[in-house]
Design an enzyme around this catalytic site. Structure first.
Site, PDB file in Angstrom:
ATOM      1  N   SER A 249      -5.973   5.348  -0.777  1.00  0.00           N
ATOM      2  CA  SER A 249      -5.444   3.949  -0.805  1.00  0.00           C
ATOM      3  C   SER A 249      -6.573   3.078  -1.522  1.00  0.00           C
ATOM      4  O   SER A 249      -7.917   3.264  -1.194  1.00  0.00           O
ATOM      5  CB  SER A 249      -5.376   3.343   0.593  1.00  0.00           C
ATOM      6  OG  SER A 249      -5.085   2.034   0.577  1.00  0.00           O
ATOM      7  N   SER A 250      -6.343   2.459  -2.428  1.00  0.00           N
ATOM      8  CA  SER A 250      -7.672   1.531  -3.195  1.00  0.00           C
ATOM      9  C   SER A 250      -7.903   0.631  -2.295  1.00  0.00           C
ATOM     10  O   SER A 250      -7.208  -0.107  -1.834  1.00  0.00           O
ATOM     11  CB  SER A 250      -7.009   0.739  -4.367  1.00  0.00           C
ATOM     12  OG  SER A 250      -6.286   1.830  -5.348  1.00  0.00           O
TER      13      SER A 250
ATOM     14  N   ASN B 115      -1.779   5.513   3.078  1.00  0.00           N
ATOM     15  CA  ASN B 115      -1.729   6.020   1.810  1.00  0.00           C
ATOM     16  C   ASN B 115      -3.050   7.008   1.972  1.00  0.00           C
ATOM     17  O   ASN B 115      -4.078   6.564   2.345  1.00  0.00           O
ATOM     18  CB  ASN B 115      -1.735   4.903   0.795  1.00  0.00           C
ATOM     19  CG  ASN B 115      -2.135   5.682  -0.544  1.00  0.00           C
ATOM     20  OD1 ASN B 115      -2.057   6.871  -0.941  1.00  0.00           O
ATOM     21  ND2 ASN B 115      -1.890   4.605  -1.652  1.00  0.00           N
TER      22      ASN B 115
ATOM     23  N   GLU C 295      -0.375  -8.069   2.921  1.00  0.00           N
ATOM     24  CA  GLU C 295      -0.678  -7.238   4.042  1.00  0.00           C
ATOM     25  C   GLU C 295      -0.385  -7.942   5.420  1.00  0.00           C
ATOM     26  O   GLU C 295      -0.879  -9.032   5.543  1.00  0.00           O
ATOM     27  CB  GLU C 295      -2.114  -6.934   4.116  1.00  0.00           C
ATOM     28  CG  GLU C 295      -2.387  -5.401   3.377  1.00  0.00           C
ATOM     29  CD  GLU C 295      -3.689  -5.111   3.357  1.00  0.00           C
ATOM     30  OE1 GLU C 295      -4.670  -5.636   4.259  1.00  0.00           O
ATOM     31  OE2 GLU C 295      -4.149  -3.873   2.927  1.00  0.00           O
TER      32      GLU C 295
ATOM     33  N   GLY D 218      -1.372  -5.254  -2.319  1.00  0.00           N
ATOM     34  CA  GLY D 218      -0.300  -6.193  -1.994  1.00  0.00           C
ATOM     35  C   GLY D 218      -0.321  -6.685  -0.669  1.00  0.00           C
ATOM     36  O   GLY D 218      -1.435  -6.791  -0.134  1.00  0.00           O
TER      37      GLY D 218
ATOM     38  N   SER E 205       0.926  -1.146  -0.023  1.00  0.00           N
ATOM     39  CA  SER E 205      -0.006   0.220  -0.027  1.00  0.00           C
ATOM     40  C   SER E 205       0.673   1.282   0.023  1.00  0.00           C
ATOM     41  O   SER E 205       1.733   1.436   0.719  1.00  0.00           O
ATOM     42  CB  SER E 205      -0.780  -0.012   1.250  1.00  0.00           C
ATOM     43  OG  SER E 205      -1.802   1.139   1.500  1.00  0.00           O
ATOM     44  N   GLY E 206       0.713   2.148  -0.849  1.00  0.00           N
ATOM     45  CA  GLY E 206       1.290   3.482  -1.112  1.00  0.00           C
ATOM     46  C   GLY E 206       2.591   3.439  -1.848  1.00  0.00           C
ATOM     47  O   GLY E 206       3.413   4.373  -2.030  1.00  0.00           O
TER      48      GLY E 206
ATOM     49  N   THR F  26      -1.477   2.433  -8.238  1.00  0.00           N
ATOM     50  CA  THR F  26      -2.652   3.150  -9.070  1.00  0.00           C
ATOM     51  C   THR F  26      -2.141   4.114  -9.695  1.00  0.00           C
ATOM     52  O   THR F  26      -2.580   4.274 -10.938  1.00  0.00           O
ATOM     53  CB  THR F  26      -3.576   3.515  -7.855  1.00  0.00           C
ATOM     54  OG1 THR F  26      -4.106   2.327  -7.291  1.00  0.00           O
ATOM     55  CG2 THR F  26      -4.913   4.280  -8.508  1.00  0.00           C
TER      56      THR F  26
HETATM   57  P1  ATP Z   1      -2.754   1.098  -2.317  1.00  0.00           P
HETATM   58  O1  ATP Z   1      -2.441  -0.134  -2.479  1.00  0.00           O
HETATM   59  O2  ATP Z   1      -3.135   1.590  -0.893  1.00  0.00           O
HETATM   60  O3  ATP Z   1      -3.844   1.573  -3.282  1.00  0.00           O
HETATM   61  P2  ATP Z   1      -0.758   2.195  -4.282  1.00  0.00           P
HETATM   62  O4  ATP Z   1       0.189   1.196  -4.597  1.00  0.00           O
HETATM   63  O5  ATP Z   1      -1.986   2.446  -5.212  1.00  0.00           O
HETATM   64  O6  ATP Z   1      -1.540   2.036  -2.861  1.00  0.00           O
HETATM   65  P3  ATP Z   1      -0.567   5.026  -5.208  1.00  0.00           P
HETATM   66  O7  ATP Z   1      -2.034   5.725  -4.548  1.00  0.00           O
HETATM   67  O8  ATP Z   1      -0.569   4.799  -6.548  1.00  0.00           O
HETATM   68  O9  ATP Z   1      -0.178   3.583  -4.075  1.00  0.00           O
HETATM   69  O10 ATP Z   1       0.366   6.017  -4.557  1.00  0.00           O
HETATM   70  C1  ATP Z   1       0.394   6.632  -3.387  1.00  0.00           C
HETATM   71  C2  ATP Z   1       0.856   8.166  -3.292  1.00  0.00           C
HETATM   72  O11 ATP Z   1       2.281   8.125  -3.994  1.00  0.00           O
HETATM   73  C3  ATP Z   1       0.231   8.801  -4.415  1.00  0.00           C
HETATM   74  O12 ATP Z   1      -0.873   9.566  -4.106  1.00  0.00           O
HETATM   75  C4  ATP Z   1       1.211   9.884  -4.874  1.00  0.00           C
HETATM   76  O13 ATP Z   1       1.330  10.989  -4.060  1.00  0.00           O
HETATM   77  C5  ATP Z   1       2.565   9.279  -4.508  1.00  0.00           C
HETATM   78  N1  ATP Z   1       3.089   8.594  -5.683  1.00  0.00           N
HETATM   79  C6  ATP Z   1       3.090   7.272  -6.572  1.00  0.00           C
HETATM   80  N2  ATP Z   1       3.583   7.161  -7.557  1.00  0.00           N
HETATM   81  C7  ATP Z   1       4.245   8.113  -7.695  1.00  0.00           C
HETATM   82  C8  ATP Z   1       5.006   9.013  -8.927  1.00  0.00           C
HETATM   83  N3  ATP Z   1       4.992   8.047 -10.011  1.00  0.00           N
HETATM   84  N4  ATP Z   1       5.471  10.068  -9.049  1.00  0.00           N
HETATM   85  C9  ATP Z   1       4.984  10.898  -7.970  1.00  0.00           C
HETATM   86  N5  ATP Z   1       4.317  10.564  -6.770  1.00  0.00           N
HETATM   87  C10 ATP Z   1       3.865   9.193  -6.859  1.00  0.00           C
HETATM   88 MG    MG Z   2      -4.004   1.989  -5.188  1.00  0.00          MG
END
Ligand code: ATP
Ligand code: MG
Length: 667
Positions: free
Chosen positions: A159-160, A156, A385, A383, A106-107, A111
């Site tokens: 977070s999705s 996050n 957990e 991912g 997560s984070g 996404t």
């Molecule tokens: P979850 O499993 O909780 O959904 P995730 O892996 O989908 O987590 P994201 O929501 O894609 O995580 O990313 C978390 C935060 O990290 C984003 O809101 C953004 O602020 C930052 N971030 C992620 N990727 C990038 C990137 N390539 N460039 C800049 N910031 C990023």
């Molecule tokens: Mg996500």
């Protein structure tokens, strides 16, 4: 300018396969070096590793996209656009289906990565006005699904809370012509309960903060989240990092793009409002301890908004129906039961709404001419957990990760093996941990954990959390990946409570709580969640389907790494990254890639680049490229053991051989 065929940067190495040694230390140091220069992407062959920078980098714009369009994968620095482009062009030339699996905790940036890919396709594919609308719908499905399926968590801010698989369908010209989404296991418990520092799904806050006065009046809502029990438990409803008012506008606009007319939009918000009202329904106890509604207003709103009879609704929330012979007897609930029933209803309403929303989005993106299409699937899935207390939801999520790891093993090994076979090259397979044993432990028919859960719940009589655990102990007694307090040796026993079981997942140990524990007034525990049986079996079959969908496609992988726990730009937490490198299986993948031949190139491409190094091939080689390459490498002094000639490609065992060649070329 023709870029370096082997990716060697000024900073670090662009492809881990080319590292001199494949130790964890070397991998981490390379990642760190690159991260310090804002180079967040590195390859392992065609797998892309990405480290979340937590800051906006100037690498996602139209100009960058144009640089990567149609360019050979290894000719430019690693980028998510390169992977997206490579998958797209392979699909077009080979006319086959692909998927991109994005994983990480997560984070970590899954996404964001999937959105970057979608944007890339939106810009790079050829366009006609008609198809632009499909494209817009695909892009706009994101803010809508994020509003309803994402939430602020401790890890996050966005977070999705569901798993998502999206097919992008292309016609033979490469136009995006349609899309389809499958969703997995929405975390419905969040609707009624949030931990400290976490929020409910974004849409609720957007509505009460951003909705017009007129709309709120129609829905019977007051402005401001502080009025709603379901929105304030985490004590962080309003945050500087989230602008609910602006997001509300984005979502409203996006809903229009995906064909939500006024009636459908109203309907959607009526249902969302009804959940908020339900959360404010309160109960009192009478002198006998039975429950009574303390106030009718909220309930009347629920009944209005959902169009259900107020009296039946009240009865449903405060009485249990017992069928006795031909009669129905109503037996009053205690207040605890009534609250449970209320929350269950709220969760069910929200869950159904989410499914309905996904269906509507799918209708709007539907490809009207399904003949001759190929697809690229994007999988953005939760991912692995591990929490302090892990319950049924974590069990499902981690099971899903086991399945995907299994798929990864099969596909990587399979494709590597197939390539050697197709090229007529001998090779020795690498040994590494195969997690099939854990998948079986969970899902095997009649013997796996899910089957036991199923049987226990169907068993008439007195099945409880405890009997379920006992049955598991009986069945899994000697399993090397399963342990409980009773089965454990002295040392392990100290770390296990009675009522828990522990699985040794491929990514590490997780202890699951079976027997309910009181925690934040929520009953945790696997059996306690009565519905989990249905869900577990359903989830198992939907994962089975997903595996089949993926197995039939060519795989691309993006592994996202979280750089630090505090969301700080530029911070590289080495221990945290080491842990992720380990459980994402990066070292194993690297070893598989290196075990045979670290490097391979088509003869014509190899020859084109290095022919100036040999008088016999420069300026032109007349004859089959393979013969030219043979002459060339002989001239360069390659030892017989260092390379193999396949049918269409040269295979080179060690990166250093190629480095030497590249150095000679640069001189
Ligand atoms: P979850 O499993 O909780 O959904 P995730 O892996 O989908 O987590 P994201 O929501 O894609 O995580 O990313 C978390 C935060 O990290 C984003 O809101 C953004 O602020 C930052 N971030 C992620 N990727 C990038 C990137 N390539 N460039 C800049 N910031 C990023
Ligand atoms: Mg996500």
């Amino acid at each position: 300018m023709e870029g370096a065929l082997i990716a060697r940067d000024r900073v670090g190495i662009q492809d881990f396969v080319l590292l001199d040694e494949t130790t964890e230390v070397a991998v981490l140091s390379n990642l760190k070096k690159r991260f310090s220069k804002d180079l967040i992407y590195t390859y392992i062959g065609t797998l892309l590793v990405s480290v979340n920078p937590y800051k906006e980098l100037d690498i996602y714009n139209k100009k960058q996209m144009e640089i990567y369009m149609g360019v050979n994968f290894f000719e430019l620095p690693p980028h998510i656009y390169a992977l997206a482009d490579n998958a797209y062009h392979t699909m077009l030339t080979e006319f086959n289906n692909h998927f991109i699996l994005i994983s990480g905790e997560s984070g970590a940036g899954k996404t964001e990565a999937s959105k970057k890919i979608l944007q890339y396709y939106a810009v790079s594919c050829p366009s006609t006005t008609l198809l632009n609308t499909v494209r817009d719908k695909m892009l706009m499905s994101n803010p809508v699904l994020e509003a309803f399926g994402n939430a602020k968590t401790l890890k996050n801010d966005n977070s999705s809370r569901f798993g998502k698989y999206m097919d992008i369908q292309f016609d033979s010209q490469g136009d995006a012509v349609g899309g389809h989404i499958l969703n997995y296991l929405l975390e419905k418990s969040r609707v009624v309960h949030q931990n400290h520092g976490e929020r409910n799904f974004h849409i609720f806050y957007q509505l009460v903060e951003g909705g017009s006065d007129d709309l709120l009046r129609k829905l019977g809502l007051e402005r401001g989240c502080q009025h709603y029990n379901y929105l304030t438990q985490g004590e962080c409803a309003i945050l500087p990092s989230i602008n609910d008012k602006n997001d509300w506008k984005t979502v409203k606009n996006a809903l229009q793009v995906i064909n939500f007319d006024e009636a459908a939009t109203n309907h959607l918000f009526e249902v969302i409002a009804s959940v908020l009202h339900l959360g404010n329904v309160r109960f009192d106890s009478d002198s006998k301890g039975y429950t009574l509604l303390s106030n009718n207003t909220e309930l009347r709103w629920v009944s209005n908004l959902l169009g259900v009879d107020a009296h039946s609704l009240q009865e449903g929330l405060t009485f249990r129906k017992i069928e006795a012979k031909k009669d129905q007897v109503l037996s009053p609930f205690t207040t605890d039961h009534a609250i449970y029933a209320r929350d269950a209803l709220a969760k069910a309403i929200y869950g159904q709404t989410f499914t309905w929303l996904v269906n509507r989005i799918n209708e709007s993106m539907e490809n009207k001419d399904p003949s001759r299409k190929t697809v690229i699937g994007l999988l953005d899935i939760y991912g692995f957990e591990v929490f302090y207390v892990n319950s049924f939801e974590q069990f499902c999520i981690n099971y899903c990760n086991e399945k995907l790891q299994q798929l990864f093993i099969q596909l990587t090994l399979k494709s590597e093996q197939e390539e050697y076979e197709a090229e007529g090259i001998e090779w020795e397979p690498v040994q590494f941990f195969n997690n099939k044993i854990i998948c079986d432990l969970i899902e095997e028919k009649h013997r796996g954990i899910i089957s036991v859960l199923d049987e226990e719940c169907l068993r008439p009589g007195d099945a409880t959390d405890l009997t379920f655990l006992e049955r598991l102990e009986e069945m899994m007694g000697n399993h090397p990946h399963f342990v409980t307090h009773k089965l454990a040796d002295k040392m392990t026993r100290k770390t296990l409570e009675r009522g828990d079981f522990r699985l040794l997942h491929y990514a590490g140990e997780v202890t699951y709580c079976v027997v309910g524990k009181r925690n934040h007034n929520e009953l945790l525990g696997i059996m306690t969640l009565v519905l989990c049986v249905q869900v577990a079996t359903q989830f198992k079959s939907s994962l089975q389907k997903l595996t089949e969908i993926l197995m039939a496609k060519e795989a691309w992988y993006i592994r996202c790494l979280k750089s630090n726990e505090s969301k700080q730009p530029g911070q590289f937490d080495e221990a945290l990254i080491r842990h992720q490198v380990k459980y994402l299986g990066l070292m194993e993948h690297l070893r598989v890639r290196r075990a045979g031949f670290a490097y391979r190139r088509k003869y014509d491409i190899f020859l084109k680049r290095y022919k100036p190094l040999c008088p016999a091939t420069w300026p032109h080689w007349r004859g089959p490229p393979a013969d030219g390459v043979e002459v060339l490498v002989q001239h360069l002094g390659y030892l017989p053991d260092e390379y193999k000639m396949g049918r269409t490609k040269i295979f080179i065992r060690h990166p250093r051989t190629l480095f030497a060649t590249e150095d000679a070329y640069e001189k």
